[in-house]
Design an enzyme around this catalytic site. Structure first.
Site, PDB file in Angstrom:
ATOM      1  N   GLU A   9     -10.877   6.657   4.075  1.00 18.51           N
ATOM      2  CA  GLU A   9      -9.860   6.121   4.989  1.00 18.51           C
ATOM      3  C   GLU A   9     -10.023   6.661   6.408  1.00 18.51           C
ATOM      4  O   GLU A   9     -11.131   6.948   6.864  1.00 18.51           O
ATOM      5  CB  GLU A   9      -8.458   6.361   4.408  1.00 18.51           C
ATOM      6  CG  GLU A   9      -8.287   5.667   3.050  1.00 18.51           C
ATOM      7  CD  GLU A   9      -6.867   5.687   2.525  1.00 18.51           C
ATOM      8  OE1 GLU A   9      -5.948   5.332   3.275  1.00 18.51           O
ATOM      9  OE2 GLU A   9      -6.676   6.031   1.343  1.00 18.51           O
ATOM     10  N   ASP A  50       0.850  -1.180   0.000  1.00 19.09           N
ATOM     11  CA  ASP A  50       0.000   0.000   0.000  1.00 19.09           C
ATOM     12  C   ASP A  50       0.902   1.251   0.000  1.00 19.09           C
ATOM     13  O   ASP A  50       2.121   1.175   0.142  1.00 19.09           O
ATOM     14  CB  ASP A  50      -0.984  -0.008   1.181  1.00 19.09           C
ATOM     15  CG  ASP A  50      -2.230   0.840   0.886  1.00 19.09           C
ATOM     16  OD1 ASP A  50      -2.174   1.708   0.000  1.00 19.09           O
ATOM     17  OD2 ASP A  50      -3.263   0.637   1.562  1.00 19.09           O
TER      18      ASP A  50
HETATM   19  C1  BGC Z   1      -5.209   3.083   0.193  1.00 17.00           C
HETATM   20  C2  BGC Z   1      -5.378   2.091  -0.924  1.00 17.00           C
HETATM   21  C3  BGC Z   1      -5.270   2.776  -2.248  1.00 17.00           C
HETATM   22  C4  BGC Z   1      -3.943   3.502  -2.332  1.00 17.00           C
HETATM   23  C5  BGC Z   1      -3.741   4.243  -3.629  1.00 17.00           C
HETATM   24  C6  BGC Z   1      -3.978   3.914   0.006  1.00 17.00           C
HETATM   25  O1  BGC Z   1      -3.935   4.940   0.947  1.00 17.00           O
HETATM   26  O2  BGC Z   1      -5.166   2.409   1.428  1.00 17.00           O
HETATM   27  O3  BGC Z   1      -6.615   1.428  -0.803  1.00 17.00           O
HETATM   28  O4  BGC Z   1      -5.398   1.853  -3.275  1.00 17.00           O
HETATM   29  O5  BGC Z   1      -3.868   4.432  -1.281  1.00 17.00           O
HETATM   30  O6  BGC Z   1      -4.550   5.354  -3.713  1.00 17.00           O
HETATM   31  C1  BGC Z   2      -3.548   9.907  -1.853  1.00 15.29           C
HETATM   32  C2  BGC Z   2      -4.314   8.641  -1.673  1.00 15.29           C
HETATM   33  C3  BGC Z   2      -3.696   7.847  -0.610  1.00 15.29           C
HETATM   34  C4  BGC Z   2      -3.503   8.648   0.666  1.00 15.29           C
HETATM   35  C5  BGC Z   2      -2.734   7.859   1.657  1.00 15.29           C
HETATM   36  C6  BGC Z   2      -3.445  10.640  -0.545  1.00 15.29           C
HETATM   37  O1  BGC Z   2      -2.697  11.786  -0.712  1.00 15.29           O
HETATM   38  O2  BGC Z   2      -4.191  10.684  -2.815  1.00 15.29           O
HETATM   39  O3  BGC Z   2      -4.330   7.875  -2.829  1.00 15.29           O
HETATM   40  O4  BGC Z   2      -4.534   6.771  -0.370  1.00 15.29           O
HETATM   41  O5  BGC Z   2      -2.829   9.838   0.404  1.00 15.29           O
HETATM   42  O6  BGC Z   2      -2.820   8.374   2.940  1.00 15.29           O
END
Ligand code: BGC
Ligand code: BGC
Length: 634
Positions: free
Chosen positions: A522, A329
């Site tokens: 998230e 991830d």
């Molecule tokens: C998320 C993932 C996601 C990735 C890319 C991460 O923060 O946990 O589910 O695919 O970012 O955006």
């Molecule tokens: C990104 C996401 C990612 C996240 C992780 C964001 O800045 O756009 O894709 O999941 O950071 O914390």
């Protein structure tokens, strides 16, 4: 004694030797180490022969690659990080690029494709001309593309409970994603949400592992019969494993109460609840698996999934026989240790094949090379990782057709595609209360509509829509629920709208109050982490109170999870859970007016109070407001 001739000859020989040495020195500087067999591009190489089996092509290509080129393949960088230094794609042989958060970088599929083709051109300039893969989170449609069809989030598809329908939505997502030049989606989330306070509950098909596993049909929708088709994308089952089981308040970071936290379970329970759905995805042939940020504590203290060799190698690859790409991830390996060498070594040895770095890709490559040089990461492990990555690139047909095929661009957001999104939205509606059979409405009524979710497209889209956190207004094209009501109600209906119910209700026959959560993704959405606390906003609560005091009323809840309704339901005649229905608001209106029946059932238990979480069917003393699987019909 030396004759003048001999002297001249000696001088000549010396000059030749010096020139040769200089040339050798120059050559050594330019070509620092011999890339080994096939040091030049060889158009006749076996790996370029599409008639050979993929495994043979992979072996041939691996044998030609330097360790530097292999480390590059194991790297996934975010677009912003390579911006301005695109030659790095060629020079470092970067294996994959992504853009985070479903961010809408471009408006049209052609512009997306042009950007990605530009990166691809750099990749194909590299010594062995290995194409790159571009990935993003098309998790409920390609919501990075403003004109795309946006489907209900997974929680809604879980409520619809129809694996065939879910597969059809994924097949459309695949078309609308690949046509924009994107090869890889980070979907489906096969997370089993065991505590609705988790900000990612809406990405889950539900709290029951069998329900979640049954939805692994979406893998077939994404990948199709042939991954190389212009209508297919590589799918990613995520997040392996235990992401939906984290204990409230367990995480070390204050803002992240559940997300990225610790799952405390016996190994047997971890397998039954959280690993089982991945077996269905692997059976369906999923090409990649993303590792979970979370940790598992099986009794001996928490172990981060990204560092867990038993989980990733013994269980995932060994027992479950997964032979695709294990992807980290976003910046997740950095959490393993403040010592980056240790983080890289541990994660790669645990079984991660490609690292979503995503920023300092040079540091990742250098560190990986140091660890290989030091003998801490074996070349066999590297070959295994790169072999898995190349296998998917061959399967995607990228060596034959590296550039985007935008000929299907007209299909993006087409009427046929939106009709499926509308069907999915309608099928995901769960009717929780219906006193005196108020629903369906006849379409002849005068209807007073209120609430923050009625006319805000972004609220019905939720997170991962045009931006990581989504937006209230929504950047995607679609129809709000209010517009859907206007469209579906008969010409005899009179529709009035006042978001905060400040306009007099007058003689309306029925009030429809669409309450909503604001979008989030998230940990930001963890209840208790900030403003998303699973309760009604004051404005929505006031709208329910005033509308339901004045007329027969329907409350529609637009949310990524159950919300606390305690104290608001006394005067409510009909109650509907609409989840995050996507771009087609008419899908919410269809069952409201009886164009479709209500058939959805709860994919998660609906608590009386937020604090009743975690709450799951089968718990001792189970006493929800509405139980898992509940849903009235019409
Ligand atoms: C998320 C993932 C996601 C990735 C890319 C991460 O923060 O946990 O589910 O695919 O970012 O955006
Ligand atoms: C990104 C996401 C990612 C996240 C992780 C964001 O800045 O756009 O894709 O999941 O950071 O914390």
């Amino acid at each position: 004694m030396s004759s003048p001739f001999n002297r001249r000859a000696a001088i000549w020989t010396g000059a030749v030797a010096a020139a040769a040495a200089a040339a050798l020195a120059v050559w050594l500087v330019v070509v620092p180490d011999d890339p080994g067999p096939g040091d030049r591009f060889d158009p006749g190489a076996a790996y370029l022969d599409p008639s050979l089996p993929i495994a043979e092509r992979v072996d041939d290509l691996l044998a030609r690659m330097t360790i530097e080129e292999k480390a590059g393949q194991m790297t996934q960088a975010v677009v912003d990080a390579v911006g301005g230094s695109e030659d790095d794609i060629r020079d470092l042989g970067i294996g994959s690029l992504l853009n985070g958060g479903s961010d809408a970088l471009h408006d049209t599929p052609e512009d997306w494709a042009a950007m990605i083709d530009g990166f691809q051109e750099r990749a194909l300039d590299s010594r062995l001309r290995i194409p790159l893969m571009y990935g993003l989170d098309a998790v409920h449609g390609n919501a990075s593309l403003p004109g795309a069809t946006v489907f209900p989030h997974n929680i809604g598809l879980g409520a619809a409970g129809d694996p065939g329908l879910a597969e059809r939505t994924a097949a459309i997502t695949a078309i609308e994603t690949r046509v924009a030049g994107v090869h890889w989606t980070f979907s489906p989330c096969l997370c089993v949400a065991r505590d609705s306070r988790w900000g990612r509950t809406f990405e889950s098909f539900g709290e029951d592992p069998d329900l979640v596993g049954s939805m692994a049909t979406v893998v077939n929708g994404y990948q199709g019969e042939d991954l190389s088709a212009a209508t297919s994308v590589l799918a990613t089952a995520k997040h392996f494993a235990g992401d939906g089981g984290t204990a409230y308040g367990s995480s070390t970071t204050e803002d992240y109460l559940l997300d990225q936290g610790v799952t405390e379970l016996s190994e047997e329970e971890l397998r039954r609840l959280h690993i089982a759905p991945f077996e269905d995805a692997i059976e369906a042939g999923v090409g990649s698996v993303m590792v979970s940020y979370s940790s598992n504590d099986l009794g001996d203290g928490p172990v981060k999934a990204h560092a867990d060799e038993y989980l990733l190698t013994d269980v995932l690859r060994g027992e479950l026989g997964f032979d695709g790409i294990v992807l980290s991830d976003w910046q997740a390996i950095d959490q393993i240790s403040p010592d980056y060498n240790e983080a890289v070594r541990t994660s790669i040895n645990a079984g991660i094949d490609m690292v979503m770095v995503p920023f300092d890709y040079r540091k990742f490559i250098d560190t990986l090379l140091e660890e290989v040089e030091a003998g801490n990461v074996s070349e066999d492990r590297v070959d295994d990782a790169v072999g898995r990555i190349l296998t998917q690139k061959f399967a995607l047909g990228l060596f034959e057709e590296p550039y985007a095929d935008t000929s299907g661009a007209d299909l993006v957001g087409s009427e046929e595609h939106r009709a499926v999104a509308r069907e999915a939205a309608a099928a995901s509606q769960v009717l929780l209360r219906n006193e005196d059979d108020l629903l369906p409405l006849s379409g002849e009524e005068s209807v007073y509509v209120a609430g923050s979710g009625a006319d805000a497209l972004g609220r019905q889209l939720g997170g991962w829509s045009g931006a990581w956190q989504g937006t209230v207004e929504g950047v995607n094209e679609g129809t709000t629920i209010l517009e859907g009501i206007g469209e579906v109600a008969g010409p005899g209906a009179e529709i009035r709208f006042s978001e905060d119910a400040s306009e007099p209700i007058g003689a309306a026959d029925v009030g429809v109050v669409v309450v909503a959560e604001d979008p989030y993704s998230e940990g930001v959405g963890d209840a208790g982490a900030g403003s998303h606390d699973m309760t009604l906003s004051e404005a929505d609560a006031a709208a329910v109170d005033s509308v339901c005091a004045a007329a027969d009323c329907v409350v529609i809840v637009v949310s990524g999870r159950p919300v606390e309704l305690d104290g608001h339901l006394e005067r409510v005649d009909a109650l509907v859970a609409a989840w995050l229905p996507g771009s087609e608001g008419a899908g919410v209106a269809d069952p409201l007016f009886g164009v479709e029946p209500y058939t959805g059932t709860l994919p998660v238990s609906w608590p009386r109070k937020v604090d009743d979480e975690p709450l799951n069917v089968g718990d001792p003393g189970y006493d929800p407001l509405f139980e898992f699987g509940f849903g009235l019909g019409t």
